[in-house]
Design a protein around this motif. Sequence first.
Motif, PDB file in Angstrom:
ATOM      1  N   VAL A 575       8.231 -16.977  -7.374  1.00 33.79           N
ATOM      2  CA  VAL A 575       9.178 -16.008  -6.820  1.00 33.79           C
ATOM      3  C   VAL A 575       8.468 -14.673  -6.644  1.00 33.79           C
ATOM      4  CG1 VAL A 575      11.336 -14.774  -7.190  1.00 33.79           C
ATOM      5  CG2 VAL A 575      11.110 -17.175  -7.888  1.00 33.79           C
ATOM      6  N   VAL A 576       8.664 -14.072  -5.475  1.00 29.74           N
ATOM      7  CA  VAL A 576       8.069 -12.768  -5.184  1.00 29.74           C
ATOM      8  C   VAL A 576       9.161 -11.827  -4.713  1.00 29.74           C
ATOM      9  CG1 VAL A 576       5.768 -13.658  -4.642  1.00 29.74           C
ATOM     10  CG2 VAL A 576       7.520 -13.523  -2.850  1.00 29.74           C
ATOM     11  N   SER A 577       8.886 -10.506  -4.822  1.00 31.62           N
ATOM     12  CA  SER A 577       9.839  -9.489  -4.390  1.00 31.62           C
ATOM     13  C   SER A 577       9.325  -8.888  -3.094  1.00 31.62           C
ATOM     14  CB  SER A 577       9.980  -8.411  -5.468  1.00 31.62           C
ATOM     15  OG  SER A 577      10.904  -7.418  -5.065  1.00 31.62           O
ATOM     16  N   VAL A 578       9.952  -9.261  -1.963  1.00 32.08           N
ATOM     17  CA  VAL A 578       9.496  -8.809  -0.657  1.00 32.08           C
ATOM     18  C   VAL A 578      10.689  -8.479   0.217  1.00 32.08           C
ATOM     19  CG1 VAL A 578       7.367 -10.168  -0.747  1.00 32.08           C
ATOM     20  CG2 VAL A 578       9.463 -11.173   0.235  1.00 32.08           C
ATOM     21  N   ASP A 579      10.393  -7.811   1.316  1.00 32.66           N
ATOM     22  CA  ASP A 579      11.366  -7.620   2.381  1.00 32.66           C
ATOM     23  C   ASP A 579      11.130  -8.748   3.379  1.00 32.66           C
ATOM     24  OD1 ASP A 579      12.062  -6.616   5.204  1.00 32.66           O
ATOM     25  OD2 ASP A 579      13.051  -5.129   3.937  1.00 32.66           O
ATOM     26  N   GLU A 580      12.146  -9.589   3.621  1.00 32.78           N
ATOM     27  CA  GLU A 580      11.962 -10.782   4.432  1.00 32.78           C
ATOM     28  C   GLU A 580      11.571 -10.437   5.862  1.00 32.78           C
ATOM     29  OE1 GLU A 580      15.303 -13.355   4.224  1.00 32.78           O
ATOM     30  OE2 GLU A 580      15.253 -13.522   2.041  1.00 32.78           O
ATOM     31  N   ASP A 581      12.176  -9.406   6.431  1.00 32.48           N
ATOM     32  CA  ASP A 581      11.832  -9.037   7.796  1.00 32.48           C
ATOM     33  C   ASP A 581      10.387  -8.539   7.879  1.00 32.48           C
ATOM     34  OD1 ASP A 581      14.344  -9.707   8.672  1.00 32.48           O
ATOM     35  OD2 ASP A 581      15.149  -7.666   8.448  1.00 32.48           O
ATOM     36  N   PRO A 680     -15.663 -23.199  10.399  1.00 32.77           N
ATOM     37  CA  PRO A 680     -15.646 -22.026  11.264  1.00 32.77           C
ATOM     38  C   PRO A 680     -14.395 -21.200  11.042  1.00 32.77           C
ATOM     39  CG  PRO A 680     -14.864 -23.893  12.484  1.00 32.77           C
ATOM     40  CD  PRO A 680     -15.147 -24.397  11.089  1.00 32.77           C
ATOM     41  N   GLY A 681     -14.291 -20.093  11.772  1.00 31.13           N
ATOM     42  CA  GLY A 681     -13.087 -19.294  11.804  1.00 31.13           C
ATOM     43  C   GLY A 681     -13.026 -18.207  10.767  1.00 31.13           C
ATOM     44  N   ALA A 682     -11.828 -17.613  10.697  1.00 31.78           N
ATOM     45  CA  ALA A 682     -11.578 -16.524   9.758  1.00 31.78           C
ATOM     46  C   ALA A 682     -10.242 -16.768   9.078  1.00 31.78           C
ATOM     47  CB  ALA A 682     -11.566 -15.186  10.479  1.00 31.78           C
ATOM     48  N   GLU A 683     -10.127 -16.266   7.875  1.00 29.77           N
ATOM     49  CA  GLU A 683      -8.906 -16.445   7.088  1.00 29.77           C
ATOM     50  C   GLU A 683      -8.405 -15.065   6.675  1.00 29.77           C
ATOM     51  OE1 GLU A 683      -8.489 -19.643   4.040  1.00 29.77           O
ATOM     52  OE2 GLU A 683      -8.315 -17.906   2.691  1.00 29.77           O
ATOM     53  N   LEU A 684      -7.199 -14.693   7.094  1.00 33.59           N
ATOM     54  CA  LEU A 684      -6.564 -13.440   6.712  1.00 33.59           C
ATOM     55  C   LEU A 684      -5.578 -13.724   5.593  1.00 33.59           C
ATOM     56  CD1 LEU A 684      -6.995 -13.227  10.089  1.00 33.59           C
ATOM     57  CD2 LEU A 684      -6.233 -10.905   9.500  1.00 33.59           C
ATOM     58  N   ARG A 685      -5.646 -12.939   4.521  1.00 35.12           N
ATOM     59  CA  ARG A 685      -4.880 -13.199   3.306  1.00 35.12           C
ATOM     60  C   ARG A 685      -3.933 -12.050   3.005  1.00 35.12           C
ATOM     61  NH1 ARG A 685     -10.043 -14.769  -0.542  1.00 35.12           N
ATOM     62  NH2 ARG A 685     -10.624 -16.730   0.491  1.00 35.12           N
ATOM     63  N   LEU A 686      -2.721 -12.420   2.604  1.00 31.77           N
ATOM     64  CA  LEU A 686      -1.743 -11.466   2.107  1.00 31.77           C
ATOM     65  C   LEU A 686      -1.491 -11.794   0.640  1.00 31.77           C
ATOM     66  CD1 LEU A 686       0.478  -9.282   2.355  1.00 31.77           C
ATOM     67  CD2 LEU A 686       2.031 -11.121   3.109  1.00 31.77           C
ATOM     68  N   CYS A 687      -1.765 -10.847  -0.243  1.00 32.04           N
ATOM     69  CA  CYS A 687      -1.593 -11.048  -1.687  1.00 32.04           C
ATOM     70  C   CYS A 687      -0.441 -10.185  -2.158  1.00 32.04           C
ATOM     71  CB  CYS A 687      -2.852 -10.669  -2.455  1.00 32.04           C
ATOM     72  SG  CYS A 687      -4.301 -11.639  -2.000  1.00 32.04           S
ATOM     73  N   VAL A 688       0.570 -10.836  -2.793  1.00 32.63           N
ATOM     74  CA  VAL A 688       1.718 -10.107  -3.353  1.00 32.63           C
ATOM     75  C   VAL A 688       1.906 -10.533  -4.792  1.00 32.63           C
ATOM     76  CG1 VAL A 688       2.886  -9.785  -1.145  1.00 32.63           C
ATOM     77  CG2 VAL A 688       3.277 -11.876  -2.442  1.00 32.63           C
ATOM     78  N   PRO A 689       2.360  -9.651  -5.654  1.00 33.84           N
ATOM     79  CA  PRO A 689       2.548 -10.010  -7.073  1.00 33.84           C
ATOM     80  C   PRO A 689       3.756 -10.918  -7.262  1.00 33.84           C
ATOM     81  CG  PRO A 689       3.280  -7.749  -6.669  1.00 33.84           C
ATOM     82  CD  PRO A 689       2.661  -8.227  -5.392  1.00 33.84           C
ATOM     83  N   VAL A 690       3.617 -11.872  -8.177  1.00 32.86           N
ATOM     84  CA  VAL A 690       4.724 -12.757  -8.530  1.00 32.86           C
ATOM     85  C   VAL A 690       5.736 -11.964  -9.331  1.00 32.86           C
ATOM     86  CG1 VAL A 690       5.375 -14.848  -9.790  1.00 32.86           C
ATOM     87  CG2 VAL A 690       3.211 -14.758  -8.514  1.00 32.86           C
ATOM     88  N   SER A 691       7.028 -12.119  -9.007  1.00 34.01           N
ATOM     89  CA  SER A 691       8.070 -11.337  -9.663  1.00 34.01           C
ATOM     90  C   SER A 691       9.335 -12.173  -9.777  1.00 34.01           C
ATOM     91  CB  SER A 691       8.359 -10.073  -8.863  1.00 34.01           C
ATOM     92  OG  SER A 691       9.461  -9.371  -9.407  1.00 34.01           O
ATOM     93  N   THR A 692      10.145 -11.845 -10.797  1.00 30.42           N
ATOM     94  CA  THR A 692      11.451 -12.499 -10.975  1.00 30.42           C
ATOM     95  C   THR A 692      12.547 -11.464 -11.031  1.00 30.42           C
ATOM     96  OG1 THR A 692      11.140 -12.468 -13.385  1.00 30.42           O
ATOM     97  CG2 THR A 692      10.458 -14.461 -12.201  1.00 30.42           C
TER      98      THR A 692
END
Length: 700
Positions: A575-581, A680-692
Amino acid sequence: MRGSGLAGWNPRRLRLMLGLFFVALAIPAGLLIHQAFGHLKWAAFRQHQLLAEELAARIDARLRDIVSAEEAHAVADYGFLVATRDGAGTVPQRSPLARYPVSTALPGLVGHFQVDAAGAMTTPLVPPRGGDAPDLGIAPDELAGRTALEARIRRILTDNRLVQTDRIEADAMPEGPMPGGGRDKESAGSALSALQKATPEVERALPQAAFDRLSEIDASPTREQKTQARSTLGRIEDLNLDERFQQAAPAAPPTTEGLRSREQQDDSQPEQGLAPKEGRVPAMAGSAAPGPAGMPEPTADAAAPAVNLFETEVEPFRMSLLDSGHFVLFRPVRQDGQRLIQGVLIEQRPFLGVGIEDAFRETLLSQTTDLVVAWDGDVLAAYPSQASRGYLSSADELRGALLLRTRLSAPLQGMELLFSVGRLPAAPGAHLLYWLAAALVVILVGGIYLIYRLGLRQIALARQQQDFVSAVSHELKTPLTSIRMYGELLREGWVPEEKRTTYYAYIHDESERLSRLIDNVLQLARMTRNDLRLHLRTVSAGELMELTRSKVTSRVERAGFTLDIACGAQAAAAVVSVDEDAFTQILINLVDNAVKFSADAEPKRVDIGCRLADRGMLVFWVRDYGPGVPPAQMRKIFRLFYRIDGGLARETAGTGIGLALVRQLAEAMGGTVDVVNREPGAELRLCVPVSTGATTVSDA
């Protein structure tokens, strides 16, 4: 600095303008600092000049006291015996100048002498001819020393042609029968008359004329030879002294007070005194105890000696430098119609050392200032400062700014003191000025450099904004044109029934593309105004992946790509705390970027996934199989309006704000975004903290 104002600028023009701006500031600042340093240097110079004036006054007073002590001696003191009065009459005493060894009150004293009108020299060190030395309390050894000193005085005077050799020899002739049956004085007089006929006319007429010539300015052809004999340092004109400060400085007040001019001292002073009659030696009691003068005290029954009462006119002392390097201090005396010369010979080095050098070394001025002592233009001695080396061998080594040049008072008016400064110490406030100048230079150079860097960025930003406007116009015009075209075809009924669904879907996709572009621009405007508001709520990673699938599947498939979404069960349950939009907008931008830059890649595939990472972080990643990102541009691709250089970037549509929005939205939700290259290629990563946590509202 407005970006639109720099749109037509380039780095070369910016450097030119900043260079002119730097020169415009540096020149007046440099002149101001130069003037400030000049004033400080002049203040330090003037301070040292005042110290030199004060020191010159003290040296003059010290030497004047020495001369005054010699002036205090009576005319009769230049004889071996003087007569003093007491209650019983007159008592003979040794002259104060007859002490042996000679007194050290006068530095460098050789001895006193007297030259009579006939040119014969006597000295108070030796008793009158025919006198009984033992009766006068003089031991044979002492008499030998006195006689040797008398011979030295004669030799110095003779070598400098102040006393004629024939007169000295005549004066030195012993009393008694002379060859031919004559007595001493008659024979001596005859010999003197015979020798005078062989001497020049002036010296035959005035045996003391050599002393009168000592006060005259020497302009003879032998001047250079005399200079070499007097001094090894040459003339003042040979010194490399810088007189610019002297020329620019205002006239300084007199350096000494109460200096007596030569005219003020030329008046003769009358004087009366007592002396034993010529040829009479006072009777002394041999058994009497010696008196304070080193001679026996007269007994009560001793016959009172015959004395002469004489009246004299004494002129002030004069001083001169002899060719041998000795100083001679002398005065003309008129006694009973006869003219006498009374004087004293002085060694140059000890006299200057005690009278001048000691006073100089006692002051702080000696740490930075050189002192030169000259007589009538001849350099006699040079006393370097402690900052200089300890010995000077030629005039070429004496250089510096002339601090002060002054003459001493009479009778030492021929002596000059020249103070010169080789290195002025820093004046008060100079260190502060040094730091202020250094700080000004650092601030000026650093400020110009920062302005240049800022200007380059503003120029680049202005160009990026122009490119952005062009890109946005193109991005808006393309879907609107497509929507309008397909809408008109459908309205006019020109589209077969089997293709209507395709056209409606194309219109829908272009509308979504247009909506995403508008959302990006609006989001950029809110972030620019610091008006970004996110509504964070806890949601599982699995729900976010399903939401992403519904948003991007049609976009990927219409571009001819296959979509692969993978998320493990453990990661999907996180579970993470994000804005869905905001999260959806991030993933859509990352997928659009992958599709855009891998259009020519094989395979045409986009992977989306999530996994748990260390330190309680959940990683969402989007990978393409295109050419990847150049390592040098990995950090730059998240900058606003930045687009990767190269042919692919020029052929690919875009505004340059998508990845910049991704980074800012990720940071607003407490996450980070980065990129790594794959093979090949590139990987873009989004890291968000796990939260409850519960639902929250965040202002960013």
